[in-house]
Motif scaffolding. Structure first.
Motif, PDB file in Angstrom:
ATOM      1  N   UNK A   1       0.689  -1.238   0.060  1.00 53.50           N
ATOM      2  CA  UNK A   1       0.189  -0.114  -0.064  1.00 53.50           C
ATOM      3  C   UNK A   1       0.750   1.218  -0.041  1.00 53.50           C
ATOM      4  N   UNK A   2       2.081   1.214   0.786  1.00 50.12           N
ATOM      5  CA  UNK A   2       2.660   2.270   0.910  1.00 50.12           C
ATOM      6  C   UNK A   2       3.647   2.497  -0.382  1.00 50.12           C
ATOM      7  N   UNK A   3       4.154   1.431  -0.899  1.00 48.40           N
ATOM      8  CA  UNK A   3       4.886   1.565  -2.288  1.00 48.40           C
ATOM      9  C   UNK A   3       3.985   2.051  -3.299  1.00 48.40           C
ATOM     10  N   UNK A   4       2.746   1.761  -3.562  1.00 49.37           N
ATOM     11  CA  UNK A   4       1.807   2.395  -4.442  1.00 49.37           C
ATOM     12  C   UNK A   4       1.615   3.935  -4.246  1.00 49.37           C
ATOM     13  N   UNK A   5       1.339   4.386  -2.949  1.00 53.49           N
ATOM     14  CA  UNK A   5       1.111   5.728  -2.647  1.00 53.49           C
ATOM     15  C   UNK A   5       2.435   6.281  -3.263  1.00 53.49           C
ATOM     16  N   UNK A   6       3.645   5.746  -2.775  1.00 53.43           N
ATOM     17  CA  UNK A   6       4.922   6.524  -3.188  1.00 53.43           C
ATOM     18  C   UNK A   6       5.010   6.799  -4.632  1.00 53.43           C
ATOM     19  N   UNK A   7       4.987   5.573  -5.522  1.00 52.71           N
ATOM     20  CA  UNK A   7       4.938   5.567  -6.670  1.00 52.71           C
ATOM     21  C   UNK A   7       4.160   6.750  -7.489  1.00 52.71           C
ATOM     22  N   UNK A   8       2.783   6.396  -7.087  1.00 52.80           N
ATOM     23  CA  UNK A   8       1.689   7.531  -7.796  1.00 52.80           C
ATOM     24  C   UNK A   8       2.292   8.735  -7.449  1.00 52.80           C
ATOM     25  N   UNK A   9       2.627   9.164  -6.434  1.00 51.09           N
ATOM     26  CA  UNK A   9       2.769  10.468  -5.888  1.00 51.09           C
ATOM     27  C   UNK A   9       3.974  11.191  -6.522  1.00 51.09           C
ATOM     28  N   UNK A  10       4.929  10.314  -6.740  1.00 54.75           N
ATOM     29  CA  UNK A  10       6.350  10.716  -7.313  1.00 54.75           C
ATOM     30  C   UNK A  10       6.022  10.734  -9.189  1.00 54.75           C
ATOM     31  N   UNK A  11       5.162   9.986  -9.682  1.00 51.71           N
ATOM     32  CA  UNK A  11       4.783  10.065 -11.065  1.00 51.71           C
ATOM     33  C   UNK A  11       4.082  11.507 -11.085  1.00 51.71           C
ATOM     34  N   UNK A  12       3.165  11.791 -10.434  1.00 48.98           N
ATOM     35  CA  UNK A  12       2.465  12.823 -10.371  1.00 48.98           C
ATOM     36  C   UNK A  12       3.221  14.061 -10.308  1.00 48.98           C
ATOM     37  N   UNK A  13       4.283  13.956  -9.385  1.00 51.08           N
ATOM     38  CA  UNK A  13       5.083  15.285  -9.367  1.00 51.08           C
ATOM     39  C   UNK A  13       6.073  15.615 -10.586  1.00 51.08           C
ATOM     40  N   UNK A  14       6.312  14.383 -11.325  1.00 52.07           N
ATOM     41  CA  UNK A  14       7.322  14.342 -12.661  1.00 52.07           C
ATOM     42  C   UNK A  14       6.110  14.144 -13.826  1.00 52.07           C
ATOM     43  N   UNK A  15       4.958  14.593 -13.698  1.00 48.76           N
ATOM     44  CA  UNK A  15       4.088  14.455 -14.895  1.00 48.76           C
ATOM     45  C   UNK A  15       4.159  13.166 -15.638  1.00 48.76           C
ATOM     46  N   UNK A  16       4.343  11.978 -14.935  1.00 46.41           N
ATOM     47  CA  UNK A  16       4.386  10.854 -15.500  1.00 46.41           C
ATOM     48  C   UNK A  16       5.779  10.433 -16.139  1.00 46.41           C
ATOM     49  N   UNK A  17       6.827  11.083 -15.874  1.00 45.65           N
ATOM     50  CA  UNK A  17       8.024  10.590 -16.364  1.00 45.65           C
ATOM     51  C   UNK A  17       8.712   9.538 -15.471  1.00 45.65           C
ATOM     52  N   UNK A  18       8.766   8.609 -16.084  1.00 43.18           N
ATOM     53  CA  UNK A  18       9.259   7.393 -15.367  1.00 43.18           C
ATOM     54  C   UNK A  18      10.845   7.580 -14.733  1.00 43.18           C
ATOM     55  N   UNK A  19      11.734   8.161 -15.745  1.00 41.91           N
ATOM     56  CA  UNK A  19      12.996   7.992 -15.349  1.00 41.91           C
ATOM     57  C   UNK A  19      13.261   9.241 -14.142  1.00 41.91           C
ATOM     58  N   UNK A  20      12.607  10.247 -14.401  1.00 41.74           N
ATOM     59  CA  UNK A  20      12.393  11.326 -13.088  1.00 41.74           C
ATOM     60  C   UNK A  20      11.946  10.779 -11.791  1.00 41.74           C
ATOM     61  N   UNK A  21      10.874   9.986 -11.885  1.00 40.62           N
ATOM     62  CA  UNK A  21      10.531   9.277 -10.829  1.00 40.62           C
ATOM     63  C   UNK A  21      11.452   8.172 -10.176  1.00 40.62           C
ATOM     64  N   UNK A  22      12.027   7.569 -10.923  1.00 38.68           N
ATOM     65  CA  UNK A  22      12.833   6.505 -10.464  1.00 38.68           C
ATOM     66  C   UNK A  22      14.059   7.242  -9.675  1.00 38.68           C
ATOM     67  N   UNK A  23      14.757   8.287 -10.471  1.00 43.26           N
ATOM     68  CA  UNK A  23      15.829   8.893  -9.606  1.00 43.26           C
ATOM     69  C   UNK A  23      15.246   9.546  -8.305  1.00 43.26           C
ATOM     70  N   UNK A  24      13.937   9.998  -8.254  1.00 44.77           N
ATOM     71  CA  UNK A  24      13.333  10.457  -7.033  1.00 44.77           C
ATOM     72  C   UNK A  24      13.411   9.478  -5.943  1.00 44.77           C
TER      73      UNK A  24
END
Length: 516
Positions: A475-498
């Protein structure tokens, strides 16, 4: 009889030739004496490396100049200096652009016309590099005799010869095969260069020189973007295998089902789609060096097979019972703490110890002090050439902002930031000026975070999902990944770095969690 000022200035420098001094200190003293004696505002010593001139020491120029690499074909004044066997003085009204325009310390506004002199340095009858003088005011260098500059150039060449002789003696005494190269030139490409002067970086170079000539396996660790691949290239260049290939495999960039085939190869029919025999990375690197990048991402079954190959020196292609003997020097790179992975049971301890015979940590950029300015200079010169500018320089507040920023993305982040900032500033020019100064506002680092980006906090008791621990973690991992993708407008590379993950691993995790 009173000796001349030139003679008085040369005496301590000649005395230095018989003293044991670091290379940089020899060059620093030479330029310091030159500045004290001659009416110049800047002096520089540059080494010729192929088609590039590399600053070894500067006095009166901005600190980032040491990180720049000047392509001779792009700088007409350098071409003229290298074409002459003696000293050259350019007229104050020369139309040729000066490579140091905008880089002289204390200069305000666009510096376009100033005095310039230079002389090639001959070592063993070959052009080794250049000694250059610059002055802000036209006519400032007029009283300087060409013979005086020639005297300093001859002394500089002698200093280089002494430095090289000491270097060869040290190498012979230590039994090194060759000194570690700091960059590799590829046809039509910029040199890949290790740049820095900070204490942590010097320690890294010492370790590269120490272990480079050995056959030991090296585990290169460090944060994402610190330059682990460049360190691997320097290790390969410092080894007796330098004339053989350096083969690289990103262990995180492939699906688990293909990693084994990429490493060990396969034969026809080994699996669906195997329509021909194929050699793996180990065979391609035979006699040379194999770099396993992101080695922490190897699945446990592949770890066991890799260990067996490293222990026996033999491998079997997938689908074959024939063994191939290989001779490979192994380098591995990771941004993970493999020792902790071993403790958590996610990585084989025996493989970890086999890989980390000589552990090598690459320091983060925020640990390297003013190295950030040298690297910025390197990237500025690269972008200056790309944009067709005469000069691309930093303002004082930009230097301060760059040094204060924590660089969570390290050197890769700096490289991309400089390219992006230079392009934007170039596009926003209000005139046709060929000298462009980047300010702190251009870099937009004034609101820089105090450290790497933080993920969202753990949910409180009222937010925690009902269920077992595994469900709570997912549940926590889903929240973190969704929030990061939202912050980076769906950019997977930027979310992965964060999130501190490799992009391929993030996609696999998101798929397992039902997010894609």
């Amino acid at each position: 009889m009173t000796s001349s000022p030139v003679f008085q200035a040369l005496i301590p420098l000649v005395d230095d030739l018989s003293r044991e001094l670091p290379e940089q200190e020899r060059y620093r003293r030479l330029l310091q004496a030159l500045r004290l004696l001659l009416p110049c505002d800047a002096a520089a010593l540059l080494r010729l490396e192929g088609e590039w001139l590399v600053p070894l020491s500067v006095n009166g120029l901005s600190e980032d100049t040491l990180g720049r690499r000047f392509r001779v074909s792009e700088h007409p004044r350098f071409q003229v200096l290298l074409a002459n066997m003696g000293p050259t003085r350019f007229p104050a009204d020369s139309a040729l652009p000066d490579p140091y325009d905008g880089l002289v310390q204390g200069a305000h506004g666009d510096l376009e016309v100033h005095d310039c002199m230079g002389c090639p340095l001959l070592v063993d009858e070959h052009v080794w590099g250049l000694l250059t003088l610059d002055a802000l005011a036209p006519g400032r260098l007029a009283p300087v005799a060409l013979a005086t500059l020639q005297a300093f150039a001859s002394l500089a060449a002698a200093t280089v010869r002494v430095t090289q002789r000491i270097e060869r003696l040290v190498m012979r005494a230590e039994g090194e095969f060759q000194r570690a190269e700091t960059y590799r030139l590829a046809a039509g490409q910029r040199p890949h260069t290790l740049i820095g002067q900070s204490e942590p970086f010097r320690k890294l170079l010492e370790d590269i020189t120490l272990v480079g000539a050995s056959a030991l396996s090296v585990l290169i660790s460090g944060e994402t973007g610190v330059g682990k691949e460049l360190v691997a290239q320097a290790l390969h260049a410092a080894s007796p295998r330098a004339h053989r290939p350096l083969v690289s495999l990103n262990c995180a960039a492939l699906p688990e089902s293909l990693v084994e085939s990429e490493l060990f190869g396969h034969v026809v029919g080994a699996f669906s789609g195997a329509v021909s025999d194929r050699r793996g990375k180990f065979e391609l690197a035979d006699g040379g060096t194999l770099l396993l990048d992101e080695v922490g991402e190897l699945p446990l079954p592949v770890q066991a097979k890799l260990l067996r190959v490293l222990q026996s020196g033999q491998l079997q292609r997938l689908g074959s019972d024939r063994e191939h003997r290989i001779d490979v020097r192994l380098l591995a790179a990771t941004n993970r703490d493999l020792a902790e992975e071993v403790r958590q049971g996610r990585y084989r301890a025996d493989l970890y110890h086999r890989l980390s015979v000589f552990p090598l940590r690459v320091p983060a950029l925020r640990e390297r002090g003013t190295d950030v300015l040298l690297l910025t200079g390197y990237f500025l010169e690269e972008n200056r050439s790309r944009l067709g500018l005469r000069s691309l320089r930093l303002s004082g507040d930009a230097e301060a902002a760059l040094c204060a920023y924590p660089w969570p993305g390290n050197v890769r982040e700096l490289e991309h930031l400089v390219a992006r900032t230079a392009l934007r500033a170039y596009g926003q020019r209000r005139d046709d000026s060929r000298i462009l100064t980047l300010s702190a506002e251009d870099f937009a680092l004034h609101g820089a975070p105090a450290g790497p980006p933080r993920a969202e906090p753990l949910p409180g008791p009222e937010e925690a999902p009902v269920g077992d621990l595994r469900e709570a973690v997912e549940h926590f991992e889903r929240r973190q990944i969704r929030a990061s993708l939202e912050r980076h407008q769906g950019n997977w590379a930027s979310a992965a770095r964060e999130l501190g993950l490799d992009r391929a691993n993030l996609r696999r995790l998101a798929k397992r969690l039902g997010l894609v």
